[in-house]
Design a protein around this motif. Structure first.
Motif, PDB file in Angstrom:
ATOM      1  N   TRP A   1       0.952  -0.903   0.315  1.00 38.94           N
ATOM      2  CA  TRP A   1      -0.043   0.204  -0.142  1.00 38.94           C
ATOM      3  C   TRP A   1       0.854   1.198   0.050  1.00 38.94           C
ATOM      4  O   TRP A   1       1.295   0.865   0.449  1.00 38.94           O
ATOM      5  CB  TRP A   1      -0.743   0.127   1.123  1.00 38.94           C
ATOM      6  CG  TRP A   1      -2.311  -1.117   0.884  1.00 38.94           C
ATOM      7  CD1 TRP A   1      -2.259  -1.663   0.547  1.00 38.94           C
ATOM      8  CD2 TRP A   1      -3.159  -0.738   1.835  1.00 38.94           C
ATOM      9  NE1 TRP A   1      -3.533  -2.709   0.885  1.00 38.94           N
ATOM     10  CE2 TRP A   1      -4.028  -2.029   1.670  1.00 38.94           C
ATOM     11  CE3 TRP A   1      -3.589   0.456   3.288  1.00 38.94           C
ATOM     12  CZ2 TRP A   1      -5.676  -2.119   2.203  1.00 38.94           C
ATOM     13  CZ3 TRP A   1      -5.250   0.223   3.453  1.00 38.94           C
ATOM     14  CH2 TRP A   1      -5.812  -1.088   3.148  1.00 38.94           C
TER      15      TRP A   1
ATOM     16  N   LYS B   1      -6.765   7.343 -10.108  1.00 41.95           N
ATOM     17  CA  LYS B   1      -6.581   6.732 -10.879  1.00 41.95           C
ATOM     18  C   LYS B   1      -4.764   6.860 -10.542  1.00 41.95           C
ATOM     19  O   LYS B   1      -4.181   7.812 -11.227  1.00 41.95           O
ATOM     20  CB  LYS B   1      -6.500   5.654 -11.694  1.00 41.95           C
ATOM     21  CG  LYS B   1      -6.856   7.338 -12.667  1.00 41.95           C
ATOM     22  CD  LYS B   1      -8.028   6.169 -14.351  1.00 41.95           C
ATOM     23  CE  LYS B   1      -7.448   8.113 -15.459  1.00 41.95           C
ATOM     24  NZ  LYS B   1      -7.964   7.112 -16.600  1.00 41.95           N
TER      25      LYS B   1
ATOM     26  N   TYR C   1      -3.157   1.259 -15.375  1.00 40.93           N
ATOM     27  CA  TYR C   1      -4.093   2.117 -14.722  1.00 40.93           C
ATOM     28  C   TYR C   1      -4.179   1.088 -12.972  1.00 40.93           C
ATOM     29  O   TYR C   1      -4.630   0.395 -12.785  1.00 40.93           O
ATOM     30  CB  TYR C   1      -5.110   3.356 -14.674  1.00 40.93           C
ATOM     31  CG  TYR C   1      -4.863   3.684 -16.021  1.00 40.93           C
ATOM     32  CD1 TYR C   1      -5.009   5.506 -15.247  1.00 40.93           C
ATOM     33  CD2 TYR C   1      -4.816   3.150 -17.284  1.00 40.93           C
ATOM     34  CE1 TYR C   1      -3.920   5.848 -16.509  1.00 40.93           C
ATOM     35  CE2 TYR C   1      -4.600   4.239 -17.893  1.00 40.93           C
ATOM     36  CZ  TYR C   1      -4.187   5.382 -18.082  1.00 40.93           C
ATOM     37  OH  TYR C   1      -3.826   6.009 -18.378  1.00 40.93           O
ATOM     38  N   PHE C   2      -3.621   1.778 -11.829  1.00 40.77           N
ATOM     39  CA  PHE C   2      -4.427   1.335 -10.542  1.00 40.77           C
ATOM     40  C   PHE C   2      -5.386   1.959  -9.624  1.00 40.77           C
ATOM     41  O   PHE C   2      -4.934   3.379  -9.805  1.00 40.77           O
ATOM     42  CB  PHE C   2      -2.914   0.942  -9.717  1.00 40.77           C
ATOM     43  CG  PHE C   2      -1.620   0.041 -10.262  1.00 40.77           C
ATOM     44  CD1 PHE C   2      -1.980  -1.417  -9.443  1.00 40.77           C
ATOM     45  CD2 PHE C   2      -0.744   0.429 -11.316  1.00 40.77           C
ATOM     46  CE1 PHE C   2      -1.469  -2.496 -10.224  1.00 40.77           C
ATOM     47  CE2 PHE C   2      -0.312  -0.759 -11.862  1.00 40.77           C
ATOM     48  CZ  PHE C   2      -0.250  -2.307 -11.005  1.00 40.77           C
TER      49      PHE C   2
ATOM     50  N   VAL D   1      -7.352   4.089  -7.421  1.00 39.18           N
ATOM     51  CA  VAL D   1      -6.699   4.678  -6.099  1.00 39.18           C
ATOM     52  C   VAL D   1      -8.339   4.660  -5.403  1.00 39.18           C
ATOM     53  O   VAL D   1      -9.441   5.702  -5.398  1.00 39.18           O
ATOM     54  CB  VAL D   1      -6.454   6.292  -6.246  1.00 39.18           C
ATOM     55  CG1 VAL D   1      -6.403   6.985  -4.605  1.00 39.18           C
ATOM     56  CG2 VAL D   1      -5.396   6.477  -7.042  1.00 39.18           C
TER      57      VAL D   1
ATOM     58  N   HIS E   1      -5.254   5.512  -1.468  1.00 39.81           N
ATOM     59  CA  HIS E   1      -4.484   4.989  -1.460  1.00 39.81           C
ATOM     60  C   HIS E   1      -4.402   3.881  -2.361  1.00 39.81           C
ATOM     61  O   HIS E   1      -5.298   3.731  -3.285  1.00 39.81           O
ATOM     62  CB  HIS E   1      -3.798   3.581   0.018  1.00 39.81           C
ATOM     63  CG  HIS E   1      -4.594   2.829   0.321  1.00 39.81           C
ATOM     64  ND1 HIS E   1      -5.600   2.566   0.665  1.00 39.81           N
ATOM     65  CD2 HIS E   1      -4.884   1.216  -0.511  1.00 39.81           C
ATOM     66  CE1 HIS E   1      -6.587   1.382   0.781  1.00 39.81           C
ATOM     67  NE2 HIS E   1      -5.644   0.784   0.072  1.00 39.81           N
ATOM     68  N   ILE E   2      -2.977   3.292  -2.963  1.00 41.42           N
ATOM     69  CA  ILE E   2      -3.143   2.147  -4.478  1.00 41.42           C
ATOM     70  C   ILE E   2      -2.401   1.070  -4.021  1.00 41.42           C
ATOM     71  O   ILE E   2      -1.207   1.550  -2.268  1.00 41.42           O
ATOM     72  CB  ILE E   2      -2.709   2.582  -5.387  1.00 41.42           C
ATOM     73  CG1 ILE E   2      -0.611   2.951  -5.063  1.00 41.42           C
ATOM     74  CG2 ILE E   2      -3.139   3.774  -6.055  1.00 41.42           C
ATOM     75  CD1 ILE E   2       0.157   3.371  -6.679  1.00 41.42           C
TER      76      ILE E   2
ATOM     77  N   TYR F   1      -0.153  -2.302  -5.061  1.00 43.97           N
ATOM     78  CA  TYR F   1       0.364  -3.090  -6.225  1.00 43.97           C
ATOM     79  C   TYR F   1       1.382  -3.310  -5.690  1.00 43.97           C
ATOM     80  O   TYR F   1       2.306  -3.639  -4.441  1.00 43.97           O
ATOM     81  CB  TYR F   1       1.701  -1.312  -6.422  1.00 43.97           C
ATOM     82  CG  TYR F   1       3.131  -1.016  -7.985  1.00 43.97           C
ATOM     83  CD1 TYR F   1       1.971  -1.362  -8.808  1.00 43.97           C
ATOM     84  CD2 TYR F   1       3.774  -1.564  -6.945  1.00 43.97           C
ATOM     85  CE1 TYR F   1       3.367  -1.733  -9.919  1.00 43.97           C
ATOM     86  CE2 TYR F   1       5.348  -2.684  -7.565  1.00 43.97           C
ATOM     87  CZ  TYR F   1       4.590  -1.958  -9.541  1.00 43.97           C
ATOM     88  OH  TYR F   1       5.209  -2.439 -10.898  1.00 43.97           O
TER      89      TYR F   1
END
Length: 203
Positions: free
Chosen positions: A105, A113, A129-130, A132, A143-144, A146
């Motif tokens: 995180w 995003k 894209y991740f 958010v 947060h993202i 990954y």
């Protein structure tokens, strides 16, 4: 250049080439180097995992990207190239150990995003894209998540929807790290107790 025939040299050459392409496209790399808004830590204190993250911003990054016209002379006498200079902010995440983090995180300001631009393998060729999501991390409300590889890096671009007023704050919770920390503290106390008892008996 014959040294580029070696895989290690060729990989480093390609990585720097990709990085310089991004440098030309994103003013956040350099534009606000001497401005307060140009840099902010996301997490500089994740010592248990040795992962560091920070944000770079360009000047007036809350504004929209503008495209300069070719052949127009700027105030400093330089001519613009006509290429769009992106107003996105940049998020850097660096893993200093060989341990993979499958769901790491990273806190972010409010945005929809984050676009992955660069990894330890080089420039990301396809748009990735991740999302958010809302959830406290690094003192921020969003947060993202990954999958960060060991000794890996990740560079994202994003557009802030609200001004980021958060400085360095609390790191994201890591239950395994906290559990391990508790076990280490318990062992240390037991060792200290045994040493005190031994010294008392000797005396």
């Amino acid at each position: 250049w014959y040294l580029l025939e070696q895989e290690e040299n060729r990989s480093l050459h390609n990585f720097l080439r990709d990085l310089l392409h991004l440098y030309q496209e994103y003013p956040a790399f350099y534009e606000a180097d001497y401005e307060y808004e140009g840099f902010s830590w996301v997490n500089a204190d994740d010592s248990s995992r040795s992962i560091y993250s920070f944000i770079r911003n360009c000047k007036n990054h809350m504004g929209k990207a503008k495209k300069a016209e070719k052949g127009i002379e700027t105030e400093k006498g330089a001519f613009t190239s006509g290429k769009t200079k992106r107003k996105e902010s940049l998020l850097f995440v660096v893993n200093m150990t060989g341990v993979d983090r499958d769901n790491y995180w990273v806190g972010l300001p409010k945005t929809k995003k984050a676009k992955l631009l660069l990894t330890e393998e080089g420039l990301v060729k396809e748009d990735k894209y991740f999302p958010v999501v809302k959830g406290e991390c690094d003192g921020r409300d969003y947060h993202i998540a990954y999958p960060l590889k060991g000794y890996g890096i990740a560079l994202f671009s994003f557009i802030e929807e609200e001004e980021d007023r958060v400085a360095n704050a609390k790191p994201c919770p890591d239950k395994k790290s906290e559990l391990k920390k508790g076990e280490n503290e318990k062992e240390e106390k037991e060792q200290q107790g045994e040493l005190v008892a031994k010294n008392s008996w000797t005396a």
